[in-house]
Design a protein around this motif. Structure first.
Motif, PDB file in Angstrom:
ATOM      1  N   LEU A  85       0.840  -1.197   0.000  1.00  0.00           N
ATOM      2  CA  LEU A  85       0.000   0.000   0.000  1.00  0.00           C
ATOM      3  C   LEU A  85       0.874   1.246   0.000  1.00  0.00           C
ATOM      4  O   LEU A  85       1.688   1.450   0.891  1.00  0.00           O
ATOM      5  N   VAL A  86       0.715   2.062  -1.008  1.00  0.00           N
ATOM      6  CA  VAL A  86       1.450   3.318  -1.077  1.00  0.00           C
ATOM      7  C   VAL A  86       0.564   4.393  -0.466  1.00  0.00           C
ATOM      8  O   VAL A  86      -0.534   4.664  -0.956  1.00  0.00           O
ATOM      9  N   THR A  87       1.035   4.997   0.601  1.00  0.00           N
ATOM     10  CA  THR A  87       0.246   6.003   1.284  1.00  0.00           C
ATOM     11  C   THR A  87       0.922   7.364   1.180  1.00  0.00           C
ATOM     12  O   THR A  87       2.140   7.455   1.205  1.00  0.00           O
ATOM     13  N   LEU A  88       0.144   8.392   1.057  1.00  0.00           N
ATOM     14  CA  LEU A  88       0.677   9.742   0.983  1.00  0.00           C
ATOM     15  C   LEU A  88       0.349  10.553   2.235  1.00  0.00           C
ATOM     16  O   LEU A  88       0.771  11.691   2.350  1.00  0.00           O
ATOM     17  N   GLY A  89      -0.387   9.987   3.165  1.00  0.00           N
ATOM     18  CA  GLY A  89      -0.779  10.719   4.356  1.00  0.00           C
ATOM     19  C   GLY A  89      -0.253  10.131   5.639  1.00  0.00           C
ATOM     20  O   GLY A  89      -0.817  10.329   6.711  1.00  0.00           O
ATOM     21  N   ALA A 106      -7.495   8.195  15.217  1.00  0.00           N
ATOM     22  CA  ALA A 106      -7.368   8.745  13.864  1.00  0.00           C
ATOM     23  C   ALA A 106      -7.181   7.632  12.836  1.00  0.00           C
ATOM     24  O   ALA A 106      -7.735   7.699  11.734  1.00  0.00           O
ATOM     25  N   GLY A 107      -6.413   6.609  13.195  1.00  0.00           N
ATOM     26  CA  GLY A 107      -6.203   5.494  12.282  1.00  0.00           C
ATOM     27  C   GLY A 107      -7.470   4.719  11.994  1.00  0.00           C
ATOM     28  O   GLY A 107      -7.707   4.299  10.857  1.00  0.00           O
ATOM     29  N   VAL A 108      -8.289   4.528  13.009  1.00  0.00           N
ATOM     30  CA  VAL A 108      -9.558   3.823  12.799  1.00  0.00           C
ATOM     31  C   VAL A 108     -10.490   4.641  11.910  1.00  0.00           C
ATOM     32  O   VAL A 108     -11.114   4.104  10.986  1.00  0.00           O
ATOM     33  N   VAL A 109     -10.568   5.932  12.166  1.00  0.00           N
ATOM     34  CA  VAL A 109     -11.441   6.788  11.358  1.00  0.00           C
ATOM     35  C   VAL A 109     -10.971   6.815   9.906  1.00  0.00           C
ATOM     36  O   VAL A 109     -11.765   6.635   8.968  1.00  0.00           O
ATOM     37  N   VAL A 110      -9.686   7.015   9.701  1.00  0.00           N
ATOM     38  CA  VAL A 110      -9.147   7.044   8.341  1.00  0.00           C
ATOM     39  C   VAL A 110      -9.246   5.665   7.705  1.00  0.00           C
ATOM     40  O   VAL A 110      -9.558   5.542   6.515  1.00  0.00           O
ATOM     41  N   GLY A 111      -8.995   4.628   8.480  1.00  0.00           N
ATOM     42  CA  GLY A 111      -9.100   3.268   7.955  1.00  0.00           C
ATOM     43  C   GLY A 111     -10.492   2.933   7.469  1.00  0.00           C
ATOM     44  O   GLY A 111     -10.658   2.224   6.466  1.00  0.00           O
ATOM     45  N   LEU A 112     -11.504   3.425   8.158  1.00  0.00           N
ATOM     46  CA  LEU A 112     -12.876   3.198   7.703  1.00  0.00           C
ATOM     47  C   LEU A 112     -13.140   3.876   6.366  1.00  0.00           C
ATOM     48  O   LEU A 112     -13.934   3.402   5.558  1.00  0.00           O
ATOM     49  N   THR A 144      -9.167   0.749  -3.749  1.00  0.00           N
ATOM     50  CA  THR A 144      -7.918   0.076  -4.086  1.00  0.00           C
ATOM     51  C   THR A 144      -7.216   0.822  -5.210  1.00  0.00           C
ATOM     52  O   THR A 144      -7.789   1.709  -5.847  1.00  0.00           O
ATOM     53  N   GLY A 145      -5.981   0.427  -5.433  1.00  0.00           N
ATOM     54  CA  GLY A 145      -5.226   0.959  -6.560  1.00  0.00           C
ATOM     55  C   GLY A 145      -4.952   2.440  -6.446  1.00  0.00           C
ATOM     56  O   GLY A 145      -4.616   2.965  -5.391  1.00  0.00           O
ATOM     57  N   VAL A 146      -5.096   3.115  -7.589  1.00  0.00           N
ATOM     58  CA  VAL A 146      -4.800   4.536  -7.633  1.00  0.00           C
ATOM     59  C   VAL A 146      -5.812   5.341  -6.819  1.00  0.00           C
ATOM     60  O   VAL A 146      -5.497   6.407  -6.314  1.00  0.00           O
ATOM     61  N   PHE A 147      -6.999   4.806  -6.634  1.00  0.00           N
ATOM     62  CA  PHE A 147      -7.998   5.492  -5.807  1.00  0.00           C
ATOM     63  C   PHE A 147      -7.558   5.532  -4.349  1.00  0.00           C
ATOM     64  O   PHE A 147      -7.810   6.494  -3.639  1.00  0.00           O
ATOM     65  N   PHE A 148      -6.884   4.475  -3.902  1.00  0.00           N
ATOM     66  CA  PHE A 148      -6.342   4.453  -2.542  1.00  0.00           C
ATOM     67  C   PHE A 148      -5.335   5.578  -2.353  1.00  0.00           C
ATOM     68  O   PHE A 148      -5.351   6.289  -1.347  1.00  0.00           O
ATOM     69  N   ILE A 149      -4.471   5.760  -3.334  1.00  0.00           N
ATOM     70  CA  ILE A 149      -3.471   6.820  -3.250  1.00  0.00           C
ATOM     71  C   ILE A 149      -4.147   8.189  -3.225  1.00  0.00           C
ATOM     72  O   ILE A 149      -3.755   9.084  -2.470  1.00  0.00           O
ATOM     73  N   MET A 150      -5.169   8.368  -4.036  1.00  0.00           N
ATOM     74  CA  MET A 150      -5.851   9.665  -4.087  1.00  0.00           C
ATOM     75  C   MET A 150      -6.599   9.958  -2.785  1.00  0.00           C
ATOM     76  O   MET A 150      -6.612  11.106  -2.317  1.00  0.00           O
ATOM     77  N   ILE A 188      -6.745  12.890   2.425  1.00  0.00           N
ATOM     78  CA  ILE A 188      -6.699  12.887   3.886  1.00  0.00           C
ATOM     79  C   ILE A 188      -5.446  13.582   4.387  1.00  0.00           C
ATOM     80  O   ILE A 188      -5.485  14.288   5.408  1.00  0.00           O
ATOM     81  N   SER A 189      -4.340  13.434   3.673  1.00  0.00           N
ATOM     82  CA  SER A 189      -3.129  14.158   4.084  1.00  0.00           C
ATOM     83  C   SER A 189      -3.330  15.661   3.953  1.00  0.00           C
ATOM     84  O   SER A 189      -2.811  16.432   4.763  1.00  0.00           O
ATOM     85  N   MET A 190      -4.074  16.091   2.958  1.00  0.00           N
ATOM     86  CA  MET A 190      -4.379  17.518   2.826  1.00  0.00           C
ATOM     87  C   MET A 190      -5.300  17.989   3.959  1.00  0.00           C
ATOM     88  O   MET A 190      -5.196  19.130   4.426  1.00  0.00           O
ATOM     89  N   LEU A 191      -6.193  17.113   4.422  1.00  0.00           N
ATOM     90  CA  LEU A 191      -7.019  17.444   5.584  1.00  0.00           C
ATOM     91  C   LEU A 191      -6.157  17.613   6.828  1.00  0.00           C
ATOM     92  O   LEU A 191      -6.351  18.552   7.612  1.00  0.00           O
ATOM     93  N   PHE A 192      -5.200  16.700   7.020  1.00  0.00           N
ATOM     94  CA  PHE A 192      -4.267  16.823   8.141  1.00  0.00           C
ATOM     95  C   PHE A 192      -3.470  18.115   8.050  1.00  0.00           C
ATOM     96  O   PHE A 192      -3.252  18.806   9.033  1.00  0.00           O
ATOM     97  N   TYR A 193      -3.032  18.427   6.833  1.00  0.00           N
ATOM     98  CA  TYR A 193      -2.249  19.647   6.610  1.00  0.00           C
ATOM     99  C   TYR A 193      -3.065  20.886   6.947  1.00  0.00           C
ATOM    100  O   TYR A 193      -2.578  21.805   7.619  1.00  0.00           O
TER     101      TYR A 193
END
Length: 128
Positions: A56-60, A97-103, A109-115, A120-125
């Motif tokens: 899993l490639v994550t950006l957040g 936070a992990g449970v909320v984001v995980g839900l 999957t795929g590129v949608f997971f990355i997006m 979510i990383s922009m929300l954190f930012y």
């Protein structure tokens, strides 16, 4: 992959042993530096686990580190609780936070997971 598994625990133990030695024989400056190194190594190992084992490639990923940092600061500064409770507050906030984001990201999957992780990383930012 097998070489990484074999080296994971000895390297982790060496990291914590080095941090303990520095803490025992150094001043406060070097203790702070060793602590920051340990924190960022743990962060890097968690990214390695996500990408290396699950694919899993994550950006957040850094957002959860920020949530924990804000939670520990809030507990000690605003609530006035002893600093020994700050790591517990950071862990609990990271779990929530992990449970909320995980839900939210568990269904894509795929590129949608990355997006979704990018969003979510922009929300954190924005929150920070």
């Amino acid at each position: 992959m097998a070489d990484r598994d074999r080296l994971r625990w000895p390297l982790t133990l060496a990291l914590f042993a080095t941090t303990a030695i520095v803490a025992g024989f150094s001043g406060t400056y070097w203790i702070g530096i060793a602590t920051e190194i340990a924190i960022f190594v743990i962060f890097a190992l968690s990214i390695d686990f996500l990408v290396g084992y699950t694919g899993l490639v994550t950006l957040g990923h850094a957002g959860f580190m920020g949530v924990g940092a804000y939670a520990s600061a809030y507990v000690t500064y605003f609530l006035g609780l002893p600093p020994i409770l700050a790591p517990l507050a950071a862990i609990l906030a990271g779990i929530v936070a992990g449970v909320v984001v995980g839900l939210l990201v568990n269904r894509v999957t795929g590129v949608f997971f990355i997006m979704v992780t990018l969003a979510i990383s922009m929300l954190f930012y924005s929150w920070a």
